[in-house]
Design a protein around this motif. Structure first.
Motif, mmCIF file in Angstrom:
data_model
loop_
_atom_site.group_PDB
_atom_site.id
_atom_site.type_symbol
_atom_site.label_atom_id
_atom_site.label_comp_id
_atom_site.label_asym_id
_atom_site.label_seq_id
_atom_site.Cartn_x
_atom_site.Cartn_y
_atom_site.Cartn_z
ATOM 1 N N GLU A 58 -2.802 -3.988 -4.156
ATOM 2 C CA GLU A 58 -3.012 -5.175 -3.322
ATOM 3 C C GLU A 58 -2.150 -5.210 -2.065
ATOM 4 N N ILE A 59 -1.347 -4.163 -1.875
ATOM 5 C CA ILE A 59 -0.446 -4.208 -0.720
ATOM 6 C C ILE A 59 -1.251 -4.211 0.576
ATOM 7 N N ASP A 108 10.910 2.684 8.367
ATOM 8 C CA ASP A 108 10.182 2.011 7.284
ATOM 9 C C ASP A 108 10.719 0.602 7.041
ATOM 10 N N LEU A 109 10.198 -0.045 6.003
ATOM 11 C CA LEU A 109 10.485 -1.462 5.811
ATOM 12 C C LEU A 109 11.945 -1.735 5.462
ATOM 13 N N ARG A 110 12.650 -0.720 4.921
ATOM 14 C CA ARG A 110 14.072 -0.935 4.620
ATOM 15 C C ARG A 110 14.857 -1.192 5.898
ATOM 16 N N LEU A 168 1.156 -3.727 -7.058
ATOM 17 C CA LEU A 168 1.862 -3.402 -5.813
ATOM 18 C C LEU A 168 1.023 -2.488 -4.935
ATOM 19 N N GLY A 201 6.353 4.388 9.712
ATOM 20 C CA GLY A 201 5.905 4.898 8.406
ATOM 21 C C GLY A 201 6.458 6.273 8.092
ATOM 22 N N VAL A 244 4.834 -3.967 5.670
ATOM 23 C CA VAL A 244 4.084 -4.564 4.574
ATOM 24 C C VAL A 244 4.049 -6.076 4.793
ATOM 25 N N SER A 245 2.991 -6.687 4.317
ATOM 26 C CA SER A 245 2.783 -8.100 4.604
ATOM 27 C C SER A 245 1.792 -8.678 3.598
ATOM 28 N N ASP A 246 1.937 -9.954 3.285
ATOM 29 C CA ASP A 246 0.960 -10.603 2.417
ATOM 30 C C ASP A 246 -0.258 -11.066 3.203
ATOM 31 N N PHE A 288 -0.843 -4.217 5.002
ATOM 32 C CA PHE A 288 0.083 -3.925 6.088
ATOM 33 C C PHE A 288 -0.287 -4.775 7.294
ATOM 34 N N PRO A 348 9.589 -8.626 2.651
ATOM 35 C CA PRO A 348 8.484 -9.021 3.529
ATOM 36 C C PRO A 348 7.209 -9.376 2.757
ATOM 37 N N LEU A 398 4.639 -9.002 -3.344
ATOM 38 C CA LEU A 398 4.315 -7.853 -4.202
ATOM 39 C C LEU A 398 5.519 -6.918 -4.293
#
Lengths: 201, 201
Positions: A54-55, A88-90, A51, A109, A64-66, A57, B4, B7
């Motif tokens: 390799e995370i 944040d992402l929540r 996590l 952030g 966060v993004s792949d 943004f 999102p 991971l």
């Protein structure tokens, strides 16, 4: 606490670093791990390591993004000139769940919090200002928590955004749908009267 | 929940396997991890993996141990003929903290619980019986929870232990030191009257 094994002690110390997890809860978690298959525990440990390692943004919104550009920023059906600013992402997940928003996001952030030593420089504020200029953003929606930190951050942002000529709005506050007036706190109720809207049938 | 990033989804799924941790708490833990240094998160993940991979159990009492024989079993100052039977290592730690017990322990690794499919065969009961014969144990103290499962296990053990001629005792139940009678539940209060002891000054 005196632990019968240094492995246990180590794992309890590590797990109790999580917010809201004390030594007793961590020991309960360790006992749970000891009862699981080795492969399952290894999988969990690796998911945690991977996590953080390799995370990635999103280059534009910092969620966060792949991929280099997240699913939302790269979606041509979403309006890049309408940007919702969140902590944040929540918050992104919560707003996405409503299916009511078709613009893009900007993830700060965090919020300005002098007590915890978080100033504007540690937040993604400069990149928001650049983004507004580059992508010709028309409207910024401030969707920050109704706390001291949220209000401070919103105030700071409005000072920075005003010279750019972008329109600024904030999510509405008031009595929750289904909420009863008699149980609402005075500040929320007072604000919901001050910010009343035309009645629509 | 729509995540999102895969991971994040993976880590949330893994962390929510812990007892008492739901998806929302797991997401909070994931956000905490994302804000930490990579080295610190790797350390935590490795502590979890190492815990399960390298954990050893004492050959005699089955408590977790860094050595083949744990510190308590190998301590010559402790009486190997007095054995306190407990459910898991938390109970050992709790009793050790009292500094009132100088015997050894026997960790069952659980309690008989037909609903969860845990029968006597899955607990360290055979090794307890062997140990009593081999080490000439004189007294067994049953220190199990005062629950249906604890009482069932104690009853089963007493049936197995009686033919061995070992003396069996159980920890006393009653009103806690400092506890007030009016707030005690009826069963505890009733039992504390039935099991009254001579008054010592």
């Amino acid at each position: 606490m005196n632990f019968p094994s240094s492995l246990i002690e180590n794992a309890v110390n590590e797990l109790s670093k999580f917010p809201g997890i004390g030594k007793k809860s961590a020991l309960r978690m360790v006992l749970y791990l000891l009862k699981q298959e080795e492969a399952a525990v290894t999988k969990m440990g690796e998911a945690i390591i991977k996590l953080r390692k390799e995370i990635r943004f999103c280059e534009r919104c910092h969620n966060v993004s792949d991929l280099a550009l997240c699913n939302i920023c790269s979606n041509p059906k979403r309006d890049p000139q309408l940007v919702c600013v969140v902590e944040d992402l929540r918050d992104v997940m919560a707003i996405e769940n409503t299916n009511q928003f078709s613009g893009n996001y900007h993830v700060l952030g965090g919020l300005i919090n002098p007590i915890q030593g978080i100033g504007p420089d540690q937040l993604q504020i400069d990149s928001l200002l650049n983004r507004i200029k580059e992508l010709e953003v028309k409207e910024i929606i401030l969707a920050l928590s109704a706390t001291l930190e949220g209000d401070t951050t919103a105030f700071y942002l409005s000072k920075k955004l005003n010279p750019l000529g972008v329109s600024i709005s904030a999510i509405s506050r008031g009595i929750a749908i289904g909420g009863e007036l008699e149980y609402a706190d005075e500040i929320t109720l007072g604000r919901s009267i001050a910010n009343r809207i035309p009645y629509r049938t």
